[in-house]
Every structure is written in structure tokens, then in C-alpha cells.
Design an enzyme around this catalytic site. Sequence first.
Site, PDB file in Angstrom:
ATOM      1  N   ASN A  44      27.982 -36.338 -23.817  1.00 36.80           N
ATOM      2  CA  ASN A  44      28.774 -35.239 -24.362  1.00 36.80           C
ATOM      3  C   ASN A  44      29.027 -34.185 -23.275  1.00 36.80           C
ATOM      4  OD1 ASN A  44      25.967 -34.750 -24.654  1.00 36.80           O
ATOM      5  ND2 ASN A  44      26.276 -33.235 -26.250  1.00 36.80           N
ATOM      6  N   GLU A  46      30.358 -30.346 -23.202  1.00 40.73           N
ATOM      7  CA  GLU A  46      30.749 -29.162 -23.963  1.00 40.73           C
ATOM      8  C   GLU A  46      31.559 -28.200 -23.103  1.00 40.73           C
ATOM      9  OE1 GLU A  46      27.076 -29.261 -27.176  1.00 40.73           O
ATOM     10  OE2 GLU A  46      27.131 -27.626 -25.707  1.00 40.73           O
ATOM     11  N   CYS A  55      32.503 -35.522 -27.456  1.00 41.12           N
ATOM     12  CA  CYS A  55      31.249 -36.221 -27.749  1.00 41.12           C
ATOM     13  C   CYS A  55      31.060 -37.386 -26.766  1.00 41.12           C
ATOM     14  CB  CYS A  55      31.281 -36.788 -29.151  1.00 41.12           C
ATOM     15  SG  CYS A  55      31.515 -35.581 -30.470  1.00 41.12           S
ATOM     16  N   GLU A  57      30.362 -40.462 -27.431  1.00 36.91           N
ATOM     17  CA  GLU A  57      31.001 -41.698 -27.871  1.00 36.91           C
ATOM     18  C   GLU A  57      32.468 -41.725 -27.443  1.00 36.91           C
ATOM     19  OE1 GLU A  57      29.284 -39.518 -29.636  1.00 36.91           O
ATOM     20  OE2 GLU A  57      28.010 -40.493 -31.140  1.00 36.91           O
ATOM     21  N   CYS A  86      29.709 -38.659 -35.130  1.00 39.91           N
ATOM     22  CA  CYS A  86      30.491 -37.806 -36.036  1.00 39.91           C
ATOM     23  C   CYS A  86      31.742 -38.544 -36.505  1.00 39.91           C
ATOM     24  CB  CYS A  86      30.844 -36.492 -35.339  1.00 39.91           C
ATOM     25  SG  CYS A  86      32.222 -36.609 -34.165  1.00 39.91           S
ATOM     26  N   CYS A  89      34.401 -39.331 -33.856  1.00 42.57           N
ATOM     27  CA  CYS A  89      34.037 -40.474 -33.002  1.00 42.57           C
ATOM     28  C   CYS A  89      34.157 -41.786 -33.757  1.00 42.57           C
ATOM     29  CB  CYS A  89      32.616 -40.303 -32.464  1.00 42.57           C
ATOM     30  SG  CYS A  89      32.529 -39.058 -31.168  1.00 42.57           S
TER      31      CYS A  89
HETATM   32 ZN   LIG Z   1      31.520 -37.246 -32.096  1.00 44.67          ZN
END
Ligand SMILES: [Zn+2]
Length: 135
Positions: A44, A46, A55, A57, A86, A89
Amino acid sequence: MNPADEELITAARGARRFAYAPYSRYDVGAAIRDAEGRLWTGANVENASYGLSICAERAAVAKMVSEGSRHIASVAVSNRDGGTPCGMCLQTLSEFAPDPESVMVIVTDDAGGISRHTLRDLMPFAFRSDGLGRD
Ligand SMILES: [Zn+2]
């Protein structure tokens, strides 16, 4: 555990070391095995403008697709508490998983826990391009 899954989990854990998560402090690593057996990893990333964060993924999917691969065979995710991918993703993974029942998503946590789900179990009603009128 079979050696292929072990390799995928090891790759996800390794990718997690590169997570850039100064805001959430929730480091995630992901690894995808494509249909040709190649591994693609992501962490990930940010951003101070939170909505720009990506993310692990989706980072792995972006690497895979931008290098010419289009078919996901299996996925492993590493995070501290075994959180599943999530919704954003799962939708992104579904785009490159024509048979989501056959795509295993393996999630690992810091206590050594491992959970396994099919992509279909996690995202049973992914939006598909069938209705977009594409050729
Ligand atoms: Zn995600």
C-alpha cells in the site's frame, strides 16, 4: 500447505516491508500469481491527500497489467490482523479473474493465521463488463 501457496505468501510478506503507510500505520503486502505462474507484488502507498492512497492489491494488479499480464490465478495478502481486501480491490481483482470461483485469496496475519477464500466468496456480485456493449 503446498509450495506454490507458501511462495505466494512469502512474496506478500516480503512486499509488505515496502508499504508506505505513515497515516494509517496499516502496512499491507500483496502478491498475485498470474496464469503463466509469474508473481507480481505490491504494497500500500498512502498519500497526505488520503483519497489518493492505493492499496497493496491494486498496486500488484497495476504492476501485472502494465507488464502485459491479464489473468489472475491466485492472490496472497499480508497484514497485521488478517483483514480481507477492500471492495475496491475486490472489484479490481475481479476484472482480471474470468473465473472468480477458481481464484484463491489467501490472507495472513501476524499471529500466523491463514484464511482462504475464493474471490467469488469475497465478491459474489462483481460488476462485469458484459453489459457495457463492448466488442
Ligand atoms: Zn483495497
